[in-house]
Design a protein around this motif. Structure first.
Motif, PDB file in Angstrom:
ATOM      1  N   LYS A 111       0.805  -1.225   0.000  1.00 64.62           N
ATOM      2  CA  LYS A 111       0.000   0.000   0.000  1.00 64.62           C
ATOM      3  C   LYS A 111       0.840   1.279   0.000  1.00 64.62           C
ATOM      4  N   ALA A 127       5.548   5.446  -2.856  1.00 70.32           N
ATOM      5  CA  ALA A 127       4.703   5.917  -3.959  1.00 70.32           C
ATOM      6  C   ALA A 127       5.085   7.336  -4.375  1.00 70.32           C
ATOM      7  N   SER A 128       5.509   8.155  -3.403  1.00 65.60           N
ATOM      8  CA  SER A 128       5.884   9.541  -3.704  1.00 65.60           C
ATOM      9  C   SER A 128       7.163   9.629  -4.533  1.00 65.60           C
ATOM     10  N   LYS A 132       5.499  10.063 -12.753  1.00 70.30           N
ATOM     11  CA  LYS A 132       4.105  10.240 -13.204  1.00 70.30           C
ATOM     12  C   LYS A 132       3.650   9.087 -14.091  1.00 70.30           C
ATOM     13  N   MET A 135       2.812   6.277 -11.582  1.00 70.20           N
ATOM     14  CA  MET A 135       2.061   6.655 -10.385  1.00 70.20           C
ATOM     15  C   MET A 135       0.665   6.028 -10.429  1.00 70.20           C
ATOM     16  N   GLY A 136       0.285   5.353  -9.371  1.00 75.01           N
ATOM     17  CA  GLY A 136      -1.032   4.727  -9.313  1.00 75.01           C
ATOM     18  C   GLY A 136      -1.071   3.339  -9.912  1.00 75.01           C
ATOM     19  N   ARG A 137      -0.013   2.929 -10.575  1.00 76.67           N
ATOM     20  CA  ARG A 137       0.038   1.571 -11.126  1.00 76.67           C
ATOM     21  C   ARG A 137       1.462   0.993 -11.032  1.00 76.67           C
ATOM     22  N   GLU A 139       2.387  -1.763 -10.124  1.00 78.42           N
ATOM     23  CA  GLU A 139       2.464  -3.183 -10.482  1.00 78.42           C
ATOM     24  C   GLU A 139       3.096  -3.393 -11.856  1.00 78.42           C
TER      25      GLU A 139
END
Length: 199
Positions: A111, A127-128, A132, A135-137, A139
């Motif tokens: 997470k 994550a930071s 771009k 970011m958000g993926r 995986e």
């Protein structure tokens, strides 16, 4: 021996010893540590440190951990696990100090970001610190090589933090830094609102 001023050292299990490699074979490493016999890295200890041993040569000085003060042949049995681990952490410390780019491999997503692995050591990309594009993926980086910069190393806490965007967005980050350096305290600037956050 007394006339020559030589003094043999004795060791016990758990001692840390430093010595020079006198011979490397396909199954063992022999190290002169000042004892009545050479110290030896063999069997399971040899297999555990095989990758590290590949980087060594006769004459190298290293530190080892005594696992047995004497075997049936009178040799001191030592482990290079700690030396191998120290060697791996040194790579990351040098990368941080010299701002080097290294390649790691994505292992799994949690997470907070992406867990990565290299040289047998696990690290973390928050994550930071992802660009771009991912970011958000995160995986999409699992099981793939990822170029990163090391931003934090703490071997005592087994903590290794990296940044992927420091490599992929290096030009943008450098440009932003240069722009911020031109900003003067007390000066007035025009700007545009690009987002609102509750804090």
């Amino acid at each position: 021996l007394a006339a020559a001023g030589n003094k043999l050292q004795t060791f016990k299990r758990g001692d840390i010893v430093t010595g020079k490699i006198t011979e490397i074979t396909s199954r063992a490493v022999y190290i002169y540590v000042g004892g009545k016999a050479e110290a030896i890295v063999a069997d399971r200890e040899f297999e555990a440190a095989r990758d590290y041993i590949k980087t060594l040569k006769v004459g190298d000085e290293l530190t080892a951990f005594v696992t047995s003060p004497e075997n049936d042949s009178g040799q001191i049995i030592v482990s290079l696990k700690r030396a191998a681990a120290d060697s791996r952490w040194k790579i990351f410390e040098d990368a941080l100090a010299q701002n080097l780019t290294i390649t790691v491999r994505g292992k799994e997503v949690n997470k907070g970001g992406l867990v990565v692995e290299t040289e047998g050591v696990y690290g973390f990309i928050p994550a930071s610190q992802l660009s771009k594009d991912v970011m958000g993926r995160p995986e999409t980086l699992v099981a793939k090589p990822v170029q990163v910069k090391v931003i934090e190393v703490d071997r005592n806490q087994n903590r290794l933090v990296m940044s992927e965007k420091a490599v992929t967005e290096a030009e943008e980050i450098a440009g932003r830094k240069k722009l911020l350096e031109s900003v003067e305290m007390g000066a007035t600037y025009q700007g545009k609102v690009v987002g609102l956050v509750p804090f």
